[in-house]
Design a protein around this motif. Structure first.
Motif, PDB file in Angstrom:
ATOM      1  N   LYS A 334       1.291  -1.156   0.113  1.00 35.32           N
ATOM      2  CA  LYS A 334      -0.098   0.074   0.039  1.00 35.32           C
ATOM      3  C   LYS A 334       0.866   1.011   0.053  1.00 35.32           C
ATOM      4  O   LYS A 334       1.595   1.612   0.342  1.00 35.32           O
ATOM      5  N   VAL A 335       0.191   2.106  -0.611  1.00 31.58           N
ATOM      6  CA  VAL A 335       1.383   3.765  -1.041  1.00 31.58           C
ATOM      7  C   VAL A 335       0.511   4.624  -0.642  1.00 31.58           C
ATOM      8  O   VAL A 335      -0.930   4.518  -1.533  1.00 31.58           O
ATOM      9  N   SER A 336       1.111   5.616   0.338  1.00 27.70           N
ATOM     10  CA  SER A 336      -0.117   6.385   1.026  1.00 27.70           C
ATOM     11  C   SER A 336       1.204   7.931   1.378  1.00 27.70           C
ATOM     12  O   SER A 336       2.499   7.978   0.900  1.00 27.70           O
ATOM     13  N   LEU A 337       0.507   8.694   1.279  1.00 31.28           N
ATOM     14  CA  LEU A 337       1.955   9.793   1.230  1.00 31.28           C
ATOM     15  C   LEU A 337       1.711  11.095   2.505  1.00 31.28           C
ATOM     16  O   LEU A 337       0.389  11.078   2.788  1.00 31.28           O
ATOM     17  N   LYS A 338       2.220  10.855   2.694  1.00 33.76           N
ATOM     18  CA  LYS A 338       2.740  12.024   4.377  1.00 33.76           C
ATOM     19  C   LYS A 338       2.384  12.977   4.359  1.00 33.76           C
ATOM     20  O   LYS A 338       3.193  13.318   4.162  1.00 33.76           O
ATOM     21  N   LEU A 339       1.288  14.166   4.642  1.00 33.97           N
ATOM     22  CA  LEU A 339       1.032  15.104   4.135  1.00 33.97           C
ATOM     23  C   LEU A 339       1.746  16.103   5.807  1.00 33.97           C
ATOM     24  O   LEU A 339       2.755  17.480   5.510  1.00 33.97           O
ATOM     25  N   GLY A 340       1.370  15.606   6.707  1.00 34.25           N
ATOM     26  CA  GLY A 340       2.009  16.041   8.204  1.00 34.25           C
ATOM     27  C   GLY A 340       1.800  15.096   9.318  1.00 34.25           C
ATOM     28  O   GLY A 340       1.582  14.048   8.867  1.00 34.25           O
ATOM     29  N   GLU A 341       2.184  15.913  10.826  1.00 38.31           N
ATOM     30  CA  GLU A 341       2.354  14.742  11.480  1.00 38.31           C
ATOM     31  C   GLU A 341       0.914  14.148  11.984  1.00 38.31           C
ATOM     32  O   GLU A 341      -0.419  14.335  12.134  1.00 38.31           O
ATOM     33  N   PHE A 342       0.791  13.700  12.395  1.00 43.56           N
ATOM     34  CA  PHE A 342      -0.488  12.417  13.263  1.00 43.56           C
ATOM     35  C   PHE A 342      -1.131  13.202  14.080  1.00 43.56           C
ATOM     36  O   PHE A 342      -0.324  13.268  15.432  1.00 43.56           O
TER      37      PHE A 342
END
Length: 342
Positions: A334-342
């Motif tokens: 699975k590919v995800s793009l993380k834009l900021g801290e969770f």
């Protein structure tokens, strides 16, 4: 008083000619500094934290439009709200989002969004965009609703090293089926056999697909083709099917990559072998999320269901490049793009 401002990047897509894979020229990313929006009743203003990169991004063009915002699945955090169902400070919610740093979601945009404050905090949030997200629900529900799995049968899964294929193979194994998969690199093939327990797997890029699948199926014949590609593999599967086989078409990867969608020349086998061919999309079945989570979350948490994922750190400006690399098979799982801290 000066309004507070935000820097927002938005991704737009141009119409893609039929038979052409998406490329950089089809996208445009615009970054602006703007006032924080005034919300109408029922709307929410969110910061987008993580985008799920899937082949089926939406780009619905109004009549006469040459481009539109790209819509994909993702996670957001509520910054302002005029909607009683979505509170400021809520941990996260999941749903269809424009590819942008920030978004205003109107009441009509929120019909398929879910608060997920109750998720298991011991599991990475990114898993809820993959194995425990819409992709996982797609597999779980399509297998039980359409595939009609039976112990001792043989299932073949195309694009098996992706999010859907990995889970489909493992759930089928748990039901006692013989599982065959194909993938585009030797590394992915080894992962399917050595880590996920597939009974057989082959590299569809370096091996003749018909010969490799026929050898893997053997004299037992094929009972289910879990189709994530919608290419000429259906024709091969129809020749190998036992009577009363099932084709479960869940994906259009070939089409998303600009390749042709092939109608099988031997489609008469649907009649002669009494084969059922049925398509499945998850959008009508989001009401099954709670049941799906109840069954599959413990299996993921215990490690009984394994998954791989690639979480790319970046920003809205990186979405297009990451998405195009994803379509070319540059990542595993699975590919995800993380834009900021969770």
């Amino acid at each position: 008083m000066t309004k507070s401002q935000i820097t927002n990047s938005r991704v737009y897509i141009a119409q893609i000619p039929e038979g052409v894979a998406p490329n950089k020229s089809h996208f445009r990313t615009v970054t602006t500094t703007e006032d924080k929006p005034e919300l109408e009743e029922g709307s929410v203003f969110v910061k987008n934290l993580l985008f799920s990169l899937d082949p089926y991004i939406r780009h619905e063009f109004a009549e006469g439009a040459k481009e539109t915002e790209v819509i994909g699945f993702g996670f957001s955090k509520v910054l302002e709200s005029k909607n009683p169902e979505f509170h400021v400070g809520s941990s996260y919610f999941f749903g269809a989002l424009p590819w942008s740093s920030y978004s205003v979601l109107r009441p009509q945009d929120l019909t398929e969004h879910f608060n997920i404050d109750s998720i298991d905090k011991e599991i990475p949030l990114s898993a809820y965009s993959g194995v425990l997200g819409a992709s996982g629900l797609t597999v779980w529900d399509s297998l039980r609703r359409v595939a009609d799995l039976k112990k001792g049968e043989t299932i073949y899964i195309s694009s098996a090293a992706g999010t859907l294929g990995q889970l489909a193979g493992q759930l089928a194994k748990r039901k006692g089926l013989r599982v065959i998969g194909s993938a585009g690199t030797d590394e992915k093939v080894a992962y399917l056999k050595n880590k996920l327990g597939f009974d057989a797997a082959f590299n569809y890029k370096t091996q003749d697909k018909r010969e490799a699948l026929a050898a893997a199926v053997g004299p037992q014949g094929l009972d289910i083709y879990y189709d994530l590609v919608f290419d000429n593999t259906v024709e091969i599967a129809l020749d190998l099917f036992n009577p009363h086989g099932r084709v479960v078409t869940v994906g259009l990867l070939a089409g998303h990559k600009g390749e042709g969608l092939a109608l099988p020349k031997n489609i008469v086998h649907l009649l002669l072998k009494q084969i059922r061919w049925e398509g499945y999309t998850v959008f009508e079945h989001f009401d099954e999320f709670e049941t799906f989570w109840k069954e599959v979350t413990p299996l993921v948490k215990s490690g009984e269901i394994k998954y791989t994922e690639t979480v790319v750190d970046g920003s809205a400006e990186n979405i297009v490049e990451t998405y195009l690399r994803f379509l070319k098979g540059a990542y595993q799982g699975k590919v995800s793009l993380k834009l900021g801290e969770f």
